[in-house]
Design a protein around this motif. Structure first.
Motif, PDB file in Angstrom:
ATOM      1  N   TYR B  20     -17.124 -17.417 -25.828  1.00 33.01           N
ATOM      2  CA  TYR B  20     -18.430 -18.024 -25.519  1.00 33.01           C
ATOM      3  C   TYR B  20     -18.351 -19.559 -25.464  1.00 33.01           C
ATOM      4  O   TYR B  20     -19.172 -20.195 -24.803  1.00 33.01           O
ATOM      5  CB  TYR B  20     -19.498 -17.539 -26.520  1.00 33.01           C
ATOM      6  N   THR B  21     -17.368 -20.158 -26.162  1.00 29.21           N
ATOM      7  CA  THR B  21     -17.244 -21.622 -26.086  1.00 29.21           C
ATOM      8  C   THR B  21     -16.219 -22.032 -25.027  1.00 29.21           C
ATOM      9  O   THR B  21     -16.537 -22.719 -24.072  1.00 29.21           O
ATOM     10  CB  THR B  21     -16.850 -22.225 -27.457  1.00 29.21           C
ATOM     11  N   LEU B  24     -17.036 -19.648 -21.449  1.00 24.83           N
ATOM     12  CA  LEU B  24     -18.375 -19.829 -20.881  1.00 24.83           C
ATOM     13  C   LEU B  24     -18.840 -21.278 -20.958  1.00 24.83           C
ATOM     14  O   LEU B  24     -19.589 -21.742 -20.103  1.00 24.83           O
ATOM     15  CB  LEU B  24     -19.389 -18.918 -21.594  1.00 24.83           C
ATOM     16  N   GLY B  25     -18.409 -21.997 -22.014  1.00 30.73           N
ATOM     17  CA  GLY B  25     -18.780 -23.412 -22.110  1.00 30.73           C
ATOM     18  C   GLY B  25     -19.918 -23.714 -23.065  1.00 30.73           C
ATOM     19  O   GLY B  25     -20.455 -24.825 -23.077  1.00 30.73           O
ATOM     20  N   PHE B  26     -20.322 -22.736 -23.892  1.00 31.39           N
ATOM     21  CA  PHE B  26     -21.328 -23.024 -24.914  1.00 31.39           C
ATOM     22  C   PHE B  26     -20.680 -23.788 -26.064  1.00 31.39           C
ATOM     23  O   PHE B  26     -19.454 -23.940 -26.124  1.00 31.39           O
ATOM     24  CB  PHE B  26     -21.960 -21.723 -25.435  1.00 31.39           C
ATOM     25  N   LEU B  53     -27.766 -18.504 -29.595  1.00 37.75           N
ATOM     26  CA  LEU B  53     -27.265 -17.154 -29.397  1.00 37.75           C
ATOM     27  C   LEU B  53     -26.417 -16.772 -30.611  1.00 37.75           C
ATOM     28  O   LEU B  53     -25.419 -17.431 -30.916  1.00 37.75           O
ATOM     29  CB  LEU B  53     -26.416 -17.089 -28.124  1.00 37.75           C
ATOM     30  N   VAL B  54     -26.848 -15.740 -31.332  1.00 43.34           N
ATOM     31  CA  VAL B  54     -26.132 -15.273 -32.518  1.00 43.34           C
ATOM     32  C   VAL B  54     -25.010 -14.330 -32.072  1.00 43.34           C
ATOM     33  O   VAL B  54     -25.271 -13.369 -31.345  1.00 43.34           O
ATOM     34  CB  VAL B  54     -27.077 -14.517 -33.479  1.00 43.34           C
ATOM     35  N   LEU B  55     -23.787 -14.637 -32.493  1.00 46.73           N
ATOM     36  CA  LEU B  55     -22.661 -13.733 -32.223  1.00 46.73           C
ATOM     37  C   LEU B  55     -22.570 -12.800 -33.428  1.00 46.73           C
ATOM     38  O   LEU B  55     -21.982 -13.133 -34.454  1.00 46.73           O
ATOM     39  CB  LEU B  55     -21.367 -14.532 -32.006  1.00 46.73           C
ATOM     40  N   GLU B  56     -23.193 -11.655 -33.284  1.00 43.78           N
ATOM     41  CA  GLU B  56     -23.470 -10.776 -34.422  1.00 43.78           C
ATOM     42  C   GLU B  56     -22.436  -9.651 -34.491  1.00 43.78           C
ATOM     43  O   GLU B  56     -22.172  -9.001 -33.481  1.00 43.78           O
ATOM     44  CB  GLU B  56     -24.875 -10.187 -34.240  1.00 43.78           C
TER      45      GLU B  56
END
Lengths: 96, 130
Positions: B20-21, B24-26, B53-56
């Motif tokens: 996600y980082t 995707l670039g978050f 956005l919680v990475l659960e």
């Protein structure tokens, strides 16, 4: 085959699959709703796809974790060769 | 009352944070220990004080069958807004991201659907600019 494509929603499904093979149920539902304004549930689309699959017009394959739908044009071609073409072009000899 | 969190169930928080980082670039916003797992959130650099956005963790036994059923039918778990779906598709595909749906005009919206490698499909969507 003719019974399978007697339904307008199923004809749209055939047309959308002709544009792109290997679509998920979700993509087909979105295409029906957003492009054709059809008010259909996912369950209804799945049932229509079952009818098309039983008629040999759609094949479902598992690719990894996805279920993808593909159009099989063979029944359409057969209908053209055996029924439409002899009517439309009666002077052409029937292909064997 | 306002909505400040959204979440995705991920099969591995370390892998999810990387995807996600880095892909995707978050950006990571919060990272706190929470028992065996972490309270882990990311935000968009375009809106760092916006929805997190919680990475659960997806360890609950009901989550696996639920995620697999959605993925099998191609149903995205959530959707992110982008300004240009085709450009994002090109960028992510070049980074090795698998798409179940390439950019497609769906009425006024263009959408695409990709696999987040953590057990989810994610949609990206752009509204027409004019």
């Amino acid at each position: 085959m003719f019974k399978a494509i007697s339904d307008p929603t199923r004809r749209v499904l055939v047309e959308e699959l002709a544009e792109r093979d290997g679509q998920t149920l979700f993509e087909l539902c979105v295409r029906l709703i957003s492009r054709h304004g059809l008010d259909v549930s996912r369950q209804a689309v799945a049932k229509h796809l079952d009818v098309l699959e039983a008629a040999g017009l759609v094949h479902v394959r598992r690719e990894g974790r996805y279920r993808l739908h593909t159009l099989d044009r063979a029944p359409l071609r057969a209908a053209w060769d055996e029924w439409f073409r002899p009517l439309v072009q009666p002077d052409d000899p029937i292909k064997e | 009352m306002r909505i400040n969190l959204a979440s995705v169930f991920v099969d591995d928080q370390v892998k999810a944070l990387a995807f996600y980082t880095e892909v995707l670039g978050f950006e990571k916003k919060t990272d706190l220990p929470a028992g065996e797992a972490r309270w882990l959130t990311v935000v968009s650099p375009e809106d760092p004080d916006g929805v997190e956005l919680v990475l659960e963790p997806d360890g609950h036994p009901a989550v696996g069958p639920f995620k697999r059923a959605l993925v099998a039918d191609g149903i995205p778990y959530t959707s992110f807004a982008v300004s240009d779906v085709a450009a994002e598709h090109a960028r992510l595909a070049a980074a090795g991201v698998a798409f179940t749906q390439p950019p497609t005009a769906m009425g006024p919206v263009t959408t695409a659907v990709f696999d987040d490698t953590c057990g989810n499909l994610i949609q990206i969507a752009s509204l027409p600019t004019d």
